[in-house]
Write a protein that holds these residues in place. Structure first.
Motif, PDB file in Angstrom:
ATOM      1  N   MET A   1       9.813  24.493 118.846  1.00  0.00           N
ATOM      2  CA  MET A   1      10.269  24.470 119.387  1.00  0.00           C
ATOM      3  C   MET A   1      11.195  22.840 119.293  1.00  0.00           C
ATOM      4  O   MET A   1      10.749  22.060 118.746  1.00  0.00           O
ATOM      5  N   THR A   2      12.869  23.140 119.895  1.00  0.00           N
ATOM      6  CA  THR A   2      13.629  22.288 119.307  1.00  0.00           C
ATOM      7  C   THR A   2      13.865  20.656 120.138  1.00  0.00           C
ATOM      8  O   THR A   2      15.570  21.323 120.485  1.00  0.00           O
ATOM      9  N   ALA A   3      13.311  20.403 121.043  1.00  0.00           N
ATOM     10  CA  ALA A   3      13.641  19.071 122.121  1.00  0.00           C
ATOM     11  C   ALA A   3      14.165  18.556 121.533  1.00  0.00           C
ATOM     12  O   ALA A   3      13.902  16.654 121.588  1.00  0.00           O
ATOM     13  N   GLU A   4      15.524  18.625 120.771  1.00  0.00           N
ATOM     14  CA  GLU A   4      16.068  17.273 119.646  1.00  0.00           C
ATOM     15  C   GLU A   4      15.671  15.783 120.638  1.00  0.00           C
ATOM     16  O   GLU A   4      15.754  15.286 119.500  1.00  0.00           O
ATOM     17  N   THR A   5      16.621  16.353 121.491  1.00  0.00           N
ATOM     18  CA  THR A   5      17.024  14.977 122.454  1.00  0.00           C
ATOM     19  C   THR A   5      15.554  14.164 123.598  1.00  0.00           C
ATOM     20  O   THR A   5      15.586  13.229 123.827  1.00  0.00           O
ATOM     21  N   ALA A   6      14.720  15.157 123.088  1.00  0.00           N
ATOM     22  CA  ALA A   6      13.442  14.123 123.973  1.00  0.00           C
ATOM     23  C   ALA A   6      13.144  13.457 123.335  1.00  0.00           C
ATOM     24  O   ALA A   6      13.443  13.029 122.099  1.00  0.00           O
ATOM     25  N   TYR A   7      12.157  12.007 123.876  1.00  0.00           N
ATOM     26  CA  TYR A   7      11.734  10.856 122.657  1.00  0.00           C
ATOM     27  C   TYR A   7      11.008  11.058 122.548  1.00  0.00           C
ATOM     28  O   TYR A   7       9.932  10.432 123.109  1.00  0.00           O
ATOM     29  N   HIS A   8      10.892  11.599 121.463  1.00  0.00           N
ATOM     30  CA  HIS A   8       9.599  11.415 120.712  1.00  0.00           C
ATOM     31  C   HIS A   8       8.841  10.159 119.565  1.00  0.00           C
ATOM     32  O   HIS A   8       9.551   9.225 119.391  1.00  0.00           O
ATOM     33  N   GLY A   9       7.639  10.082 119.314  1.00  0.00           N
ATOM     34  CA  GLY A   9       7.070   8.833 119.143  1.00  0.00           C
ATOM     35  C   GLY A   9       7.255   7.616 119.303  1.00  0.00           C
ATOM     36  O   GLY A   9       7.539   7.586 120.321  1.00  0.00           O
ATOM     37  N   GLU A  10       7.589   6.738 118.658  1.00  0.00           N
ATOM     38  CA  GLU A  10       7.472   5.314 118.697  1.00  0.00           C
ATOM     39  C   GLU A  10       8.852   5.217 120.008  1.00  0.00           C
ATOM     40  O   GLU A  10       8.720   4.687 120.490  1.00  0.00           O
ATOM     41  N   MET A  11      10.130   6.743 120.255  1.00  0.00           N
ATOM     42  CA  MET A  11      11.070   6.134 120.561  1.00  0.00           C
ATOM     43  C   MET A  11      10.513   6.427 122.098  1.00  0.00           C
ATOM     44  O   MET A  11      10.993   5.438 123.316  1.00  0.00           O
ATOM     45  N   GLY A  12       9.600   6.917 122.656  1.00  0.00           N
ATOM     46  CA  GLY A  12       8.568   7.196 123.353  1.00  0.00           C
ATOM     47  C   GLY A  12       8.281   6.358 124.043  1.00  0.00           C
ATOM     48  O   GLY A  12       8.314   5.834 125.370  1.00  0.00           O
ATOM     49  N   ARG A  13       7.263   5.921 123.269  1.00  0.00           N
ATOM     50  CA  ARG A  13       6.375   4.517 123.813  1.00  0.00           C
ATOM     51  C   ARG A  13       7.812   3.371 124.076  1.00  0.00           C
ATOM     52  O   ARG A  13       7.178   2.741 124.833  1.00  0.00           O
ATOM     53  N   GLN A  14       8.627   3.174 123.840  1.00  0.00           N
ATOM     54  CA  GLN A  14       9.220   2.079 124.042  1.00  0.00           C
ATOM     55  C   GLN A  14      10.352   2.739 124.816  1.00  0.00           C
ATOM     56  O   GLN A  14      10.241   1.595 126.188  1.00  0.00           O
ATOM     57  N   PHE A  15      10.491   3.549 124.853  1.00  0.00           N
ATOM     58  CA  PHE A  15      10.859   3.815 126.448  1.00  0.00           C
ATOM     59  C   PHE A  15       9.523   3.784 127.799  1.00  0.00           C
ATOM     60  O   PHE A  15      10.008   3.388 128.961  1.00  0.00           O
ATOM     61  N   ALA A  16       8.831   4.344 127.224  1.00  0.00           N
ATOM     62  CA  ALA A  16       8.137   4.352 128.459  1.00  0.00           C
ATOM     63  C   ALA A  16       7.102   2.855 128.826  1.00  0.00           C
ATOM     64  O   ALA A  16       7.359   2.501 130.178  1.00  0.00           O
ATOM     65  N   LEU A  17       7.072   1.833 127.987  1.00  0.00           N
ATOM     66  CA  LEU A  17       7.303   0.203 128.670  1.00  0.00           C
ATOM     67  C   LEU A  17       8.662  -0.087 128.843  1.00  0.00           C
ATOM     68  O   LEU A  17       8.245  -0.262 130.695  1.00  0.00           O
ATOM     69  N   GLN A  18       9.408   0.181 128.990  1.00  0.00           N
ATOM     70  CA  GLN A  18      10.869  -0.259 129.421  1.00  0.00           C
ATOM     71  C   GLN A  18      10.956   0.986 130.473  1.00  0.00           C
ATOM     72  O   GLN A  18      11.154  -0.431 131.399  1.00  0.00           O
TER      73      GLN A  18
END
Ligand SMILES: C[S@@+](CC[C@H](N)C(=O)[O-])C[C@H]1O[C@@H](n2cnc3c(N)ncnc32)[C@H](O)[C@@H]1O
Length: 231
Positions: free
Chosen positions: A1-18
């Motif tokens: 799977m190549t979900a390149e624009t999905a917010y993986h890892g630390e970026m996802g964690r920061q988005f979830a918080l925001q």
């Protein structure tokens, strides 16, 4: 799977918080889209790019009958799982690919909150959303406002290009900057009918959270949200 624009890892964690309490996500985009949704009680809802499940949680508290979330980031899917437990069905999936695991006409409402502009295969995605929505069903889409992108990135308003917007602590959001004509043209071209268009301003709550952004959204539109009907 190549979900390149999905917010993986630390970026996802920061988005979830925001997304939990930020002026833009929690107090501008979400209230506007939920207002457009209207009465969701009993509806079968598909949340595409569901992130950390903030929309799903609110829709369930508004008595949605069933919520199915689709998300390309395992980090965000995990956050959604923690937020929703077994109250929603969640799929790990790249939205660049068809929604083959979903049945025809099985949803009353589909939403893509701040996701559409990330996707390359938008015509395919819209055709899939049309397939899985019942006739008369509703599609809600929010995106970055074209004038906000124009103000930030400069150049021609008519530029049709992928841009990178700094996000969080050293990350960047990669998405398509597009004109209003293109955004609406794609949705109408896919066979949806426009019912309402909103240029959301932050709610009063945002004043307490982030007065600067509150003021900004009242001077300059940041997001655009549309409600469409599947004929
Ligand atoms: C701005 S966030 C919005 C999340 C959620 N809709 C909300 O408003 O809280 C964009 C979301 O789209 C997801 N996304 C981006 N590209 C994707 C793709 N190709 N497949 C699946 N998800 C994707 C990201 O991982 C992220 O969760």
């Amino acid at each position: 799977m190549t979900a390149e624009t999905a917010y993986h890892g630390e970026m996802g964690r920061q988005f979830a918080l925001q997304a939990t309490g930020s002026a833009y996500n929690a107090h501008t985009d979400r209230p506007a889209m939920l207002r457009l949704a209207g009465d969701v009680s009993g509806l079968r809802v598909l949340d595409l790019g569901c992130g950390a499940g903030h929309y799903a949680a609110e829709l369930l508290s508004l008595r949605a009958g069933q919520v199915v979330g689709v998300e390309g980031s395992e980090t965000l899917l995990q956050a959604a799982q923690e937020r929703l437990a077994d109250r929603a069905v969640l799929h790990h999936h790249d939205l660049e690919e068809p929604l083959a695991f979903l049945k025809d006409q099985s949803f009353d409402l589909a939403l893509m909150a701040l996701v559409y502009h990330h996707i390359n295969a938008r015509a395919q995605l819209l055709a899939e959303v049309r397939r899985v929505l019942r006739p008369g069903g509703t599609l809600l889409v929010s995106t970055t406002h074209p004038t906000s992108d124009w103000t930030y990135f400069g150049g021609s308003y008519f530029a049709d290009e992928r841009v990178e917007l700094p996000f969080g602590d050293g990350f960047a959001l990669s998405y398509w900057r597009m004109t209003l004509e293109k955004f609406l043209g794609e949705l109408l071209g896919a066979g949806f009918v426009l019912e309402e268009l909103a240029e959301p301003r932050a709610t009063q709550q945002a004043r307490l959270v982030d007065p600067r952004r509150y003021d900004k959204t009242h001077r300059q539109p940041h997001f655009l949200a549309v409600k469409l009907r599947r004929p």
